[in-house]
Design a protein around this motif. Structure first.
Motif, PDB file in Angstrom:
ATOM      1  N   GLU A  10       0.833  -1.208   0.000  1.00 55.94           N
ATOM      2  CA  GLU A  10       0.000   0.000   0.000  1.00 55.94           C
ATOM      3  C   GLU A  10       0.862   1.250   0.000  1.00 55.94           C
ATOM      4  O   GLU A  10       0.583   2.196  -0.736  1.00 55.94           O
ATOM      5  CB  GLU A  10      -0.921   0.007   1.232  1.00 55.94           C
ATOM      6  CG  GLU A  10      -2.303  -0.431   0.930  1.00 55.94           C
ATOM      7  CD  GLU A  10      -3.218  -0.283   2.142  1.00 55.94           C
ATOM      8  OE1 GLU A  10      -2.939   0.513   3.067  1.00 55.94           O
ATOM      9  OE2 GLU A  10      -4.224  -0.991   2.136  1.00 55.94           O
ATOM     10  N   ALA A  11       1.893   1.271   0.839  1.00 58.67           N
ATOM     11  CA  ALA A  11       2.775   2.435   0.910  1.00 58.67           C
ATOM     12  C   ALA A  11       3.463   2.662  -0.432  1.00 58.67           C
ATOM     13  O   ALA A  11       3.583   3.804  -0.897  1.00 58.67           O
ATOM     14  CB  ALA A  11       3.811   2.243   2.019  1.00 58.67           C
ATOM     15  N   ARG A  12       3.879   1.589  -1.074  1.00 59.98           N
ATOM     16  CA  ARG A  12       4.554   1.738  -2.374  1.00 59.98           C
ATOM     17  C   ARG A  12       3.586   2.213  -3.449  1.00 59.98           C
ATOM     18  O   ARG A  12       3.945   3.040  -4.291  1.00 59.98           O
ATOM     19  CB  ARG A  12       5.207   0.422  -2.782  1.00 59.98           C
ATOM     20  CG  ARG A  12       6.421   0.121  -1.921  1.00 59.98           C
ATOM     21  CD  ARG A  12       7.132  -1.112  -2.367  1.00 59.98           C
ATOM     22  NE  ARG A  12       8.317  -1.328  -1.551  1.00 59.98           N
ATOM     23  CZ  ARG A  12       9.132  -2.332  -1.712  1.00 59.98           C
ATOM     24  NH1 ARG A  12       8.918  -3.215  -2.661  1.00 59.98           N
ATOM     25  NH2 ARG A  12      10.182  -2.458  -0.935  1.00 59.98           N
ATOM     26  N   LEU A  56       3.686   5.685  -5.596  1.00 61.03           N
ATOM     27  CA  LEU A  56       3.571   5.683  -7.052  1.00 61.03           C
ATOM     28  C   LEU A  56       2.454   6.620  -7.504  1.00 61.03           C
ATOM     29  O   LEU A  56       2.621   7.374  -8.468  1.00 61.03           O
ATOM     30  CB  LEU A  56       3.322   4.260  -7.567  1.00 61.03           C
ATOM     31  CG  LEU A  56       3.184   4.100  -9.075  1.00 61.03           C
ATOM     32  CD1 LEU A  56       4.450   4.560  -9.796  1.00 61.03           C
ATOM     33  CD2 LEU A  56       2.862   2.648  -9.413  1.00 61.03           C
ATOM     34  N   ASP A  57       1.327   6.584  -6.806  1.00 63.40           N
ATOM     35  CA  ASP A  57       0.218   7.500  -7.133  1.00 63.40           C
ATOM     36  C   ASP A  57       0.673   8.957  -7.034  1.00 63.40           C
ATOM     37  O   ASP A  57       0.360   9.771  -7.912  1.00 63.40           O
ATOM     38  CB  ASP A  57      -0.972   7.272  -6.191  1.00 63.40           C
ATOM     39  CG  ASP A  57      -1.740   6.005  -6.498  1.00 63.40           C
ATOM     40  OD1 ASP A  57      -1.573   5.453  -7.614  1.00 63.40           O
ATOM     41  OD2 ASP A  57      -2.508   5.560  -5.620  1.00 63.40           O
ATOM     42  N   GLU A  58       1.405   9.273  -5.971  1.00 58.43           N
ATOM     43  CA  GLU A  58       1.893  10.644  -5.802  1.00 58.43           C
ATOM     44  C   GLU A  58       2.841  11.034  -6.931  1.00 58.43           C
ATOM     45  O   GLU A  58       2.771  12.152  -7.448  1.00 58.43           O
ATOM     46  CB  GLU A  58       2.589  10.787  -4.453  1.00 58.43           C
ATOM     47  CG  GLU A  58       1.644  10.750  -3.271  1.00 58.43           C
ATOM     48  CD  GLU A  58       2.367  10.820  -1.936  1.00 58.43           C
ATOM     49  OE1 GLU A  58       3.509  11.332  -1.897  1.00 58.43           O
ATOM     50  OE2 GLU A  58       1.783  10.360  -0.936  1.00 58.43           O
ATOM     51  N   LEU A  59       3.706  10.130  -7.334  1.00 58.01           N
ATOM     52  CA  LEU A  59       4.641  10.391  -8.421  1.00 58.01           C
ATOM     53  C   LEU A  59       3.888  10.630  -9.730  1.00 58.01           C
ATOM     54  O   LEU A  59       4.217  11.561 -10.479  1.00 58.01           O
ATOM     55  CB  LEU A  59       5.614   9.225  -8.576  1.00 58.01           C
ATOM     56  CG  LEU A  59       6.636   9.346  -9.699  1.00 58.01           C
ATOM     57  CD1 LEU A  59       7.566  10.535  -9.443  1.00 58.01           C
ATOM     58  CD2 LEU A  59       7.426   8.056  -9.834  1.00 58.01           C
ATOM     59  N   ILE A  60       2.884   9.842 -10.000  1.00 59.61           N
ATOM     60  CA  ILE A  60       2.097  10.015 -11.231  1.00 59.61           C
ATOM     61  C   ILE A  60       1.379  11.362 -11.227  1.00 59.61           C
ATOM     62  O   ILE A  60       1.361  12.076 -12.241  1.00 59.61           O
ATOM     63  CB  ILE A  60       1.099   8.851 -11.401  1.00 59.61           C
ATOM     64  CG1 ILE A  60       1.866   7.563 -11.713  1.00 59.61           C
ATOM     65  CG2 ILE A  60       0.071   9.152 -12.475  1.00 59.61           C
ATOM     66  CD1 ILE A  60       1.028   6.306 -11.676  1.00 59.61           C
ATOM     67  N   ILE A  61       0.825  11.743 -10.091  1.00 58.76           N
ATOM     68  CA  ILE A  61       0.147  13.040  -9.981  1.00 58.76           C
ATOM     69  C   ILE A  61       1.144  14.171 -10.238  1.00 58.76           C
ATOM     70  O   ILE A  61       0.844  15.118 -10.984  1.00 58.76           O
ATOM     71  CB  ILE A  61      -0.534  13.187  -8.599  1.00 58.76           C
ATOM     72  CG1 ILE A  61      -1.739  12.242  -8.518  1.00 58.76           C
ATOM     73  CG2 ILE A  61      -0.942  14.628  -8.333  1.00 58.76           C
ATOM     74  CD1 ILE A  61      -2.328  12.106  -7.128  1.00 58.76           C
TER      75      ILE A  61
END
Length: 118
Positions: free
Chosen positions: A95-97, A101-106
């Motif tokens: 979940e943390a990873r 990844l979601d934050e990086l994509i945003i």
């Protein structure tokens, strides 16, 4: 290949890797059962069922008791807490990873839209 110690966790996961053994655990969750009744339910030979039950016993997931000619199986008392804890720790890691990844994509999308505006 890395060799791990034969820990209770290793034995549990190895025992639970088989669909028949997971089915036996499910069945015993409804109540105790003889090896012969389990063999009938799973359409298996008595010898085959004994082997599956032995693997579950070695993992501490099932205990058996022989009364007369009947060997009855029931769930072991230790349960699956250690296994559930291990899985939960890995779930949190994943979940943390994925959150990172979601934050990086945003961030990448925002940088892309900022560049297209210039």
């Amino acid at each position: 290949m890395v060799q791990y110690l034969n820990s209770p966790l290793d034995r549990s996961f190895a025992a639970l890797s088989d669909a028949t053994r997971r089915g036996i655990i499910d069945q015993l969750g409804h109540g105790d059962a003889s090896i012969s009744s389990l063999a009938d339910q799973f359409q298996m030979t008595l010898t085959g069922m004994k082997k599956h039950v032995q693997v579950l016993q070695l993992a501490g997931l099932v205990v058996t008791q022989k009364v007369g000619r009947v060997r009855t199986c029931k769930l072991g008392e230790r349960g699956l807490k250690a296994e559930a804890d291990w899985i939960e720790a890995r779930r949190k890691l994943f979940e943390a990873r994925f959150d990172a990844l979601d934050e990086l994509i945003i961030e990448m999308k925002q940088e892309g839209s900022d560049e297209s505006e210039n």
